[in-house]
Design a protein around this motif. Structure first.
Motif, PDB file in Angstrom:
ATOM      1  N   LEU A 530     149.206  46.487  96.975  1.00 49.08           N
ATOM      2  CA  LEU A 530     150.009  47.994  96.809  1.00 49.08           C
ATOM      3  C   LEU A 530     150.970  47.855  97.754  1.00 49.08           C
ATOM      4  N   GLU A 532     153.721  50.868  99.292  1.00 49.52           N
ATOM      5  CA  GLU A 532     154.003  52.327  99.428  1.00 49.52           C
ATOM      6  C   GLU A 532     155.229  52.607 100.027  1.00 49.52           C
ATOM      7  N   THR A 561     153.040  48.275  88.193  1.00 49.48           N
ATOM      8  CA  THR A 561     152.331  49.594  87.902  1.00 49.48           C
ATOM      9  C   THR A 561     152.710  50.436  88.899  1.00 49.48           C
ATOM     10  N   GLU A 563     152.117  54.031  90.124  1.00 43.21           N
ATOM     11  CA  GLU A 563     150.915  55.113  90.112  1.00 43.21           C
ATOM     12  C   GLU A 563     151.458  56.206  90.571  1.00 43.21           C
ATOM     13  N   LYS A 564     152.454  56.374  91.373  1.00 48.45           N
ATOM     14  CA  LYS A 564     153.407  57.463  91.607  1.00 48.45           C
ATOM     15  C   LYS A 564     154.865  57.150  92.044  1.00 48.45           C
ATOM     16  N   THR A 599     152.701  58.507  84.696  1.00 46.52           N
ATOM     17  CA  THR A 599     151.570  58.018  85.430  1.00 46.52           C
ATOM     18  C   THR A 599     151.435  56.632  84.859  1.00 46.52           C
ATOM     19  N   ASN A 600     151.203  55.492  85.619  1.00 46.52           N
ATOM     20  CA  ASN A 600     150.899  54.198  85.192  1.00 46.52           C
ATOM     21  C   ASN A 600     151.639  53.693  84.239  1.00 46.52           C
ATOM     22  N   GLN A 602     154.402  50.872  83.374  1.00 49.73           N
ATOM     23  CA  GLN A 602     154.302  49.262  83.773  1.00 49.73           C
ATOM     24  C   GLN A 602     155.429  48.643  83.268  1.00 49.73           C
ATOM     25  N   LYS A 635     153.922  55.156  95.083  1.00 52.68           N
ATOM     26  CA  LYS A 635     152.577  54.206  95.080  1.00 52.68           C
ATOM     27  C   LYS A 635     152.843  53.153  94.037  1.00 52.68           C
ATOM     28  N   LYS A 637     151.782  49.191  92.613  1.00 53.79           N
ATOM     29  CA  LYS A 637     150.938  48.063  92.346  1.00 53.79           C
ATOM     30  C   LYS A 637     151.441  47.044  91.878  1.00 53.79           C
TER      31      LYS A 637
END
Length: 737
Positions: A530, A532, A561, A563-564, A599-600, A602, A635, A637
């Motif tokens: 992760l 951030e 990815t 996430e936010k 969201t998500n 990629q 955030k 990944k």
């Protein structure tokens, strides 16, 4: 200076003796900047001080000044200091009693003072334990001591012939006896190289008649027979410093009539003296006594403390490229913008390393080797050494002869020492990457290549590092190296960096456990991590730049990815104030920029470039005036897709030209066929057998090539050409000489 309690110079209690505030040109709401304060005035008023405002500060009419010096000859010094002046440092030292604990401190002379290191800090061009000597070229300059009424003649080097070029001569003229003696200079003859178009000086005589620790006025000629200049009563009135300079513009020749003849005399020296007897005002000026001082009322066409300065004009401005025109003595002088030089600021010149630059030895920072640690800021011997930060500041305050700071590279290099970093070639693991050729290094310089001190080697050996010496450093024979890389292909990047490299920054960050952002993330196949935003999950910080490099096995791809992602957005144009840059295609190419996301969402690296590398950059600095949204941040990944979990460095075989590869952990070694060398057997071996250098030349192998050192009278790559010797009596040679 304000932070440690110092006021502006023009706000000193005694300022009215030296400067006049022209309130009619100052807006009412800015007059507070000229209010006099209750100052202690431990040192003389210094118009050159870094705390002296420019003479046009806060002007209603920018074409007119807001301040006027009582001695207009000194106007060229205002707003020229780029750092502390001699008197600024003296004021700080006295105010904070920096030398109060010194035992058996020397008695400093000639405006010197005891500094924090318990040694005398001398004005420029003075030296010695007590500042009683001059720093001057051989064969000229010196210390002249005069009794009251005694005089002495000073003449230019080689007088009555033309002055030599590339010389600096300094004279310290002192009056013996009562301290209320003055030094009077009579310029009998003065003509030096100058620009005839605008009377700017190429070579000059600097006259410090005001304060020994302050820059003097500069002249290269005199329009008045027997022009006189007398030391003022503001500082050390019984001292005058004279400096002849033909070194700065050494490319300008002197003609036969370029020379000078001066007379210096100690005048006065009685316990009670009338400053107007004899009349110090020249050119029929009228003298009026003001306490122990005097004031001259000058006739039309003359100005200066003693009416010895002929009125000049800077209209039209002769200074090019934004230079500022100033009248100094009888000459017009240009103050050039950074990187512009020449009498008229006509030449653009890169930064130069100053001639008087001093390399500070590592030994000044060293402790007991068994206790050595990288953080030396708290580990120096305070009783006998300057702190690393003090040494760094001294280094940064060195300027070249044009008043420009020396190379950034040198400053940053010394800063790396100050925070505990060693030279790259002194690392414990250096023998894996570089060979020291001690046979080409003088024995007294071998210590620069010692690897006796422990190094932590937190990052890979970086030949591009700011801490890597050039490959010819300290070599006895400049045509041969003192170091040789195991991989000669990297030689071109040695000594090329002007500031910290990527691995320099990583080394500092790791050593000092910096709580920053960004970094290198190495992933094995299938591994995730992760990332951030700073301060996550709270609102991110503005004025930040964070860069992450994500690397996987050579055959893998990197998948991102989101996430936010919620960063500052210009809702009117849908453009980003702050953004995340995603380099998924080519790492050397600008990436796409996003400030919000589904969201998500990629991204996966393409196979076009370095498929196993992705760069991410968060930027809230470019538009740092824009606030971050409430709870804004991101955030992410990242994951390495595909690729083997264990990588065989010999598959495929990196060794070229039929070389054999042997794996050693994650690295490899190539065994090369005869005639080939290099990490990957891709360099054709060169040899000095048989010797390719002709006519008795000496052959040296250097990297994957060779070079010939030719005997006198021969040249060419292989010393194959006989150079034609030219008769010294030949007219063309004489002209060149």
């Amino acid at each position: 200076m304000h932070a440690i309690g110092q006021m502006h110079e023009q706000q000193r209690t005694d300022r009215d003796n030296y400067i006049e505030i022209l309130y009619d040109n100052v807006p009412a709401n800015q007059r507070r900047n000229f209010d006099k304060e209750d100052t202690l005035d431990r040192t003389p008023y210094d118009v050159e001080s870094i705390l002296q405002y420019p003479l046009t500060s806060f002007a209603l009419n920018p074409g007119r000044p807001t301040m006027k010096l009582k001695d207009p000859r000194l106007e060229a010094l205002v707003d020229t200091a780029q750092t502390f002046t001699h008197n600024d440092l003296k004021e700080i030292t006295l105010a904070y009693q920096c030398a109060a604990e010194c035992q058996n401190a020397p008695v400093c002379e000639n405006a010197g003072f005891v500094a924090h290191n318990c040694r005398c800090m001398c004005p420029a061009d003075l030296t010695g334990v007590t500042c009683n000597q001059v720093s001057t070229d051989t064969g000229c300059g010196g210390v002249i001591e005069l009794s009251s009424g005694e005089s002495q003649t000073i003449r230019s080097p080689n007088y009555p012939n033309a002055v030599p070029v590339d010389r600096e001569c300094v004279w310290l003229v002192k009056a013996r006896g009562p301290s209320n003696s003055n030094i009077r200079l009579t310029i009998q003859e003065l003509e030096l190289a100058m620009d005839s178009r605008n009377t700017n000086c190429y070579h000059w005589l600097e006259i410090r008649y005001h304060l020994p620790g302050q820059t003097g006025i500069k002249q290269c000629n005199t329009e008045q027979a027997n022009q006189q200049i007398t030391t003022t009563n503001d500082g050390e009135r019984n001292i005058m410093i004279l400096k002849f300079d033909s070194k700065l513009s050494r490319d300008r020749r002197s003609s036969q009539n370029h020379k000078f003849s001066l007379q210096v005399e100690a005048v006065g020296g009685t316990l009670v003296s009338n400053p107007c007897n004899p009349n110090p005002c020249k050119n029929s000026g009228t003298c009026a006594v003001t306490g122990s001082n005097y004031e001259c009322t000058c006739p039309s066409g003359w100005t200066g403390t003693t009416c010895d300065v002929k009125t000049q004009s800077c209209q039209p401005n002769p200074c090019q490229n934004g230079g500022t025109c100033n009248i100094i003595g009888n000459s017009i002088t240009c103050v050039c913008r950074p990187q512009f030089v020449g009498p008229n600021c006509e030449t653009l010149q890169p930064f130069l390393l100053p001639e008087n630059f001093v390399w500070f030895a590592w030994d000044i920072f060293e402790r007991n080797p068994s206790l050595w640690k990288p953080d030396l800021i708290d580990s120096w011997d305070r009783s006998s050494q300057d702190s690393p930060v003090a040494i760094l500041l001294q280094t940064m305050l060195v300027y070249d002869s044009n008043g420009r700071p020396h190379k950034t590279r040198t400053v940053v290099h010394e800063f790396m020492h100050a925070i505990g970093q060693m030279h790259e070639q002194q690392r414990s693991d250096r023998d894996n990457y570089i060979e020291i050729l001690f046979s080409n290094i003088p024995s007294h310089q071998h210590h620069n290549f010692d690897k006796t001190r422990p190094t932590f080697d937190r990052t890979p050996y970086d030949v591009e590092s700011l801490m890597q010496y050039s490959l010819s450093a300290f070599s006895t024979n400049q045509n041969s190296p003192s170091m040789k890389l195991k991989d000669p292909r990297l030689e071109s990047i040695v000594d090329s960096s002007q500031t910290l490299t990527f691995y320099d920054v990583k080394e500092i960050t790791t050593a000092y456990q910096c709580n920053g952002c960004g970094g290198i993330i190495n992933l094995s196949a299938g591994q995730q991590q992760l990332i951030e935003s700073p301060n996550y999950p709270s609102t991110y910080n503005v004025d930040k730049e964070c860069v992450w490099m994500i690397r996987g096995p050579s055959t893998s791809n990197i998948k991102l990815t989101i996430e936010k992602l919620d960063l500052a957005l210009n809702s009117a144009t849908s453009s980003c104030y702050h953004w995340l840059e995603i380099r998924y295609n080519l790492i050397g190419q600008t990436g796409i920029k996003q400030c919000n996301s589904l969201t998500n969402q990629q991204y996966t690296t393409t196979n076009d470039g370095e498929k196993n590398i992705m760069l991410l950059k968060f930027d809230s600095r470019f538009s740092k005036d824009r606030p971050a949204p409430q709870n804004g941040g991101f955030k992410l990944k990242v994951e390495a897709l595909g690729g083997s979990t264990t990588t065989d460095p010999c598959n495929p075989n990196p060794c070229q030209n039929s070389g054999t590869c042997t794996a050693s952990g994650s690295s490899y070694t190539c065994n090369c066929q005869p005639g080939w060398s290099g990490t990957n057997c891709d360099l054709a071996s060169q040899t000095c057998q048989p010797n390719p250098c002709q006519n008795g030349g000496t052959c040296y192998v250097y990297g994957g090539s060779y070079s010939c050192q030719c005997p006198p009278s021969y040249g060419g790559a292989n010393c194959e050409s006989k150079e034609k010797l030219r008769n010294i009596n030949d007219s063309s040679v004489k002209k060149e000489l």
